[in-house]
Design an enzyme around this catalytic site. Structure first.
Site, PDB file in Angstrom:
ATOM      1  N   GLU A   1      81.305  19.171  57.869  1.00 25.44           N
ATOM      2  CA  GLU A   1      82.758  19.298  57.760  1.00 25.44           C
ATOM      3  C   GLU A   1      83.164  20.596  58.424  1.00 25.44           C
ATOM      4  O   GLU A   1      82.305  21.374  58.862  1.00 25.44           O
ATOM      5  CB  GLU A   1      83.193  19.252  56.291  1.00 25.44           C
ATOM      6  CG  GLU A   1      83.069  17.867  55.685  1.00 25.44           C
ATOM      7  CD  GLU A   1      83.612  17.791  54.277  1.00 25.44           C
ATOM      8  OE1 GLU A   1      84.831  17.734  54.121  1.00 25.44           O
ATOM      9  OE2 GLU A   1      82.816  17.795  53.339  1.00 25.44           O
TER      10      GLU A   1
ATOM     11  N   HIS B   1      95.052  20.425  53.559  1.00 26.31           N
ATOM     12  CA  HIS B   1      94.051  19.598  54.258  1.00 26.31           C
ATOM     13  C   HIS B   1      94.738  18.993  55.476  1.00 26.31           C
ATOM     14  O   HIS B   1      95.859  18.489  55.372  1.00 26.31           O
ATOM     15  CB  HIS B   1      93.551  18.504  53.317  1.00 26.31           C
ATOM     16  CG  HIS B   1      92.294  17.840  53.784  1.00 26.31           C
ATOM     17  ND1 HIS B   1      92.259  17.013  54.885  1.00 26.31           N
ATOM     18  CD2 HIS B   1      91.025  17.892  53.319  1.00 26.31           C
ATOM     19  CE1 HIS B   1      91.017  16.576  55.059  1.00 26.31           C
ATOM     20  NE2 HIS B   1      90.242  17.102  54.124  1.00 26.31           N
TER      21      HIS B   1
ATOM     22  N   ARG C   1      90.147  24.743  58.098  1.00 26.84           N
ATOM     23  CA  ARG C   1      91.310  23.885  57.822  1.00 26.84           C
ATOM     24  C   ARG C   1      92.648  24.528  58.154  1.00 26.84           C
ATOM     25  O   ARG C   1      93.563  23.868  58.635  1.00 26.84           O
ATOM     26  CB  ARG C   1      91.318  23.492  56.345  1.00 26.84           C
ATOM     27  CG  ARG C   1      90.253  22.501  56.065  1.00 26.84           C
ATOM     28  CD  ARG C   1      90.253  22.046  54.653  1.00 26.84           C
ATOM     29  NE  ARG C   1      89.117  21.140  54.529  1.00 26.84           N
ATOM     30  CZ  ARG C   1      88.678  20.640  53.396  1.00 26.84           C
ATOM     31  NH1 ARG C   1      89.280  20.945  52.269  1.00 26.84           N
ATOM     32  NH2 ARG C   1      87.654  19.827  53.394  1.00 26.84           N
TER      33      ARG C   1
ATOM     34  N   HIS D   1      96.112  20.625  49.201  1.00 25.96           N
ATOM     35  CA  HIS D   1      94.863  19.950  48.806  1.00 25.96           C
ATOM     36  C   HIS D   1      94.084  20.695  47.733  1.00 25.96           C
ATOM     37  O   HIS D   1      93.528  20.076  46.829  1.00 25.96           O
ATOM     38  CB  HIS D   1      94.009  19.805  50.068  1.00 25.96           C
ATOM     39  CG  HIS D   1      92.697  19.130  49.845  1.00 25.96           C
ATOM     40  ND1 HIS D   1      92.601  17.844  49.362  1.00 25.96           N
ATOM     41  CD2 HIS D   1      91.415  19.554  50.043  1.00 25.96           C
ATOM     42  CE1 HIS D   1      91.309  17.506  49.279  1.00 25.96           C
ATOM     43  NE2 HIS D   1      90.582  18.532  49.670  1.00 25.96           N
TER      44      HIS D   1
ATOM     45  N   ARG E   1      88.898  28.149  51.328  1.00 24.93           N
ATOM     46  CA  ARG E   1      87.663  27.544  50.815  1.00 24.93           C
ATOM     47  C   ARG E   1      86.885  26.813  51.907  1.00 24.93           C
ATOM     48  O   ARG E   1      87.465  26.046  52.684  1.00 24.93           O
ATOM     49  CB  ARG E   1      88.035  26.544  49.720  1.00 24.93           C
ATOM     50  CG  ARG E   1      86.878  25.836  49.099  1.00 24.93           C
ATOM     51  CD  ARG E   1      87.402  24.879  48.051  1.00 24.93           C
ATOM     52  NE  ARG E   1      88.222  23.865  48.642  1.00 24.93           N
ATOM     53  CZ  ARG E   1      87.824  22.627  48.877  1.00 24.93           C
ATOM     54  NH1 ARG E   1      86.613  22.250  48.556  1.00 24.93           N
ATOM     55  NH2 ARG E   1      88.641  21.757  49.425  1.00 24.93           N
TER      56      ARG E   1
HETATM   57  C1  SIN Z   1      87.192  16.065  52.371  1.00 26.26           C
HETATM   58  O1  SIN Z   1      86.434  15.124  52.133  1.00 26.26           O
HETATM   59  O2  SIN Z   1      87.714  16.260  53.458  1.00 26.26           O
HETATM   60  C2  SIN Z   1      87.520  17.000  51.259  1.00 26.26           C
HETATM   61  C3  SIN Z   1      86.401  17.868  50.981  1.00 26.26           C
HETATM   62  C4  SIN Z   1      86.870  19.104  50.307  1.00 26.26           C
HETATM   63  O3  SIN Z   1      88.072  19.318  50.181  1.00 26.26           O
HETATM   64  O4  SIN Z   1      86.024  19.906  49.946  1.00 26.26           O
END
Ligand code: SIN
Length: 531
Positions: A120, A236, A282, A343, A378
């Site tokens: 991610e 997000h 993000r 988010h 985060r």
């Molecule tokens: C996501 O699956 O994009 C969210 C993961 C997160 O917010 O830690």
């Protein structure tokens, strides 16, 4: 006033507020001591941010990875504000937490090499475990609740709303709550754990379920417990943006597996804004998206999932596939309309690395807490891990504790009748926060937000209400004001907090604003030079 005709009193060893992973896991571990544990959830156990967590849970479990690499990525996303000891604890104890979950029956997805790991934003390598594709939180919740049923000394009460902590000179003595019939109940407990989640429903557009109204954080603030980092809210980049559909999360893992963001002209734009492209932190992706949307006046951008090479989309992301199909999208062929949404609530109840709030017998865990691991932004998928690592430490402290429940002689709160205007005021609050305290902030907008929030406070009244929705309104107004005040005080841009009038980070702001009711707001510098 509504009177509590007959006072209902209960006495427990431990009371835990919240039925997400932080509450469930802490309860399961603390129950090993044989202590009697009461877990309260304001709706059902399947309604929480845990349940909605898709992408997964980050931990250095692969041969290529180390806790140190995980620490560096966490620090880099946190933009200078992470607490070193908290992050070190998180990354070093994280793999043991994952092992624990596996022992407790969580089946993480596997591939031919072992645990299947995804990537991610802002992670330097693949380290995110997932379960049933994109149903990680749900799978964890199911495994933990299945075990909970075997524990004779854990009692779960759903549809029970925590109102306020009971504070005495010797510390926290428990809490007042409303049972499912709306009757006031006094719970005395030797230890109290707030694990009631975050507050992103402060914003009109959010990926969070409606229960995320920050009740535990507001309750702690009312009781004089310090809260901090309130200005840091994580947005997000990819929430579903379809007329009539909820702002459902489209996991960052979809971009981690190769999906691309496109503008209205069908062009990929992220490489123009950040070297990490779609997998930039993000805050950077969200701001780039806003800039692109403003160029064309578009309400959303597009996520192209067709580049997911070798992935069977419905199989890898079954929850997202199902939800998008429900709203008429044909994946992977169609583009998914997406835009940023609130988010994750980074701020919360300040704790040490044992989840202790500094008030005897009171702990906080999960999104309600502010351990310092997230800093100003985060790192994706660190939150479920935070709940495990600090939940374990809280459970250990509780097991060791010889606190006895205090039967304090506290006056019962007077309950006000329901405020029938609550839904309309909450709606206005959400719009105000989104417009003035959202992704881009400035002094004029923040002051405007303060004015509106003051007016809404006058309309709402701020007592202790005898119903959930009115009390949620009180909690949300309390937190909205703290978020706005924190955003005004932080005269710089850093991580998730972006000020148009102060677009750069400032070295003299490397620290945390701490709010404590009845005390002057303090700035606490963070320890530097530890990396
Ligand atoms: C996501 O699956 O994009 C969210 C993961 C997160 O917010 O830690």
């Amino acid at each position: 006033m509504l009177s509590a005709s007959t006072e209902k009193i209960e006495v427990w060893d431990v009371v835990i507020i919240g039925g997400g992973v932080a509450g469930l896991y802490t309860a399961l571990l603390a129950a090993e001591s044989g202590k009697n544990i009461l877990l309260l959830a304001k709706t059902e156990l399947d309604e929480s941010n845990t349940q909605e967590a898709q992408g997964g849970i980050a931990a250095s479990v692969s041969e290529q990875d180390t806790p140190r690499l995980h620490l560096l990525d966490t620090f880099s996303a946190g933009a200078g504000l992470c607490d070193y000891e908290a992050v070190r604890t998180l990354v070093e104890e994280g793999p043991a937490g994952i092992n624990d979950l596996i022992q407790m029956g969580v089946n993480f997805d596997q591939n031919e090499y072992g645990l299947a790991l995804t990537k991610e934003g802002a992670h330097s390598l693949r380290r995110i475990l997932h379960a049933r594709g994109d149903a990680t939180g749900k799978v964890i919740r199911e495994a933990l609740t299945a075990r909970l049923r075997f524990h004779a000394n854990i009692t779960v009460r759903t549809h029970t709303f925590a109102l306020d902590l009971i504070m005495t000179e010797s510390g926290c003595a428990g809490l007042y709550c409303l049972d499912p019939t709306g009757q006031l109940v006094t719970i005395y407990a030797a230890n109290t754990v707030i694990a009631s989640g975050g507050a992103c429903n402060l914003f009109a557009i959010t990926t969070n379920p409606p229960v995320a109204t920050g009740d535990g954080i507001a309750m702690a603030w009312r009781a004089g417990v310090p809260v901090g980092d309130m200005e840091f809210v994580q947005f997000h980049p990819t929430a579903l943006m379809l007329e009539g559909a909820p702002h459902f999360l489209i996991s960052e893992a979809v971009r981690g597996e190769g999906a691309l963001l496109l503008n209205d002209n069908g062009e990929r734009f992220m490489p123009r804004y950040h070297a990490q492209g779609e997998l930039a932190p993000r805050d950077a992706v969200c701001r780039a998206m806003l800039a692109e949307m403003e160029k064309t006046g578009a309400r959303n951008l597009w996520l192209d999932v067709s580049p997911l090479k070798g992935e069977d989309f419905p199989n890898r992301f079954p929850t997202i596939y199902r939800k998008c199909t429900e709203y008429g999208l044909d994946l992977p062929g169609d583009l998914i309309p997406v835009a940023p949404a609130a988010h994750y609530f980074i701020g919360g109840i300040i704790t040490d690395i044992n989840g202790w709030t500094g008030v005897p017998a009171l702990f906080a865990c999960g999104e309600a807490s502010c351990t310092g691991v997230h800093g100003a932004n985060r790192l994706a998928s660190n939150s479920l891990l935070e709940a495990l690592v600090f939940g374990r430490r809280i459970a250990q402290a509780i097991i060791k504790s010889d606190n006895k429940p205090l039967h304090a002689d506290c006056p019962l709160p007077e309950l006000l009748p329901a405020n029938t205007d609550a839904p309309a005021i909450i709606d206005e609050l959400g719009k105000t926060m989104w417009q003035y305290v959202g992704l881009r902030r400035d002094e004029t907008g923040l002051k405007k937000a303060q004015e509106i929030l003051d007016t809404l406070t006058d309309k709402a009244g701020m007592g202790t209400y005898g119903d959930r929705s009115s009390m949620e309104l009180v909690n949300m107004l309390t937190l909205a004001k703290l978020v706005t005040e924190g955003a005004l005080l932080r005269k710089e841009s850093r991580g998730g907090h972006y000020r148009l009038d102060y677009p750069r980070s400032q070295r003299n702001q490397l620290g945390r604003w701490v709010f404590q009711r009845g005390q002057q707001t303090k700035f606490k510098a963070i320890q530097e030079g530890r990396l």
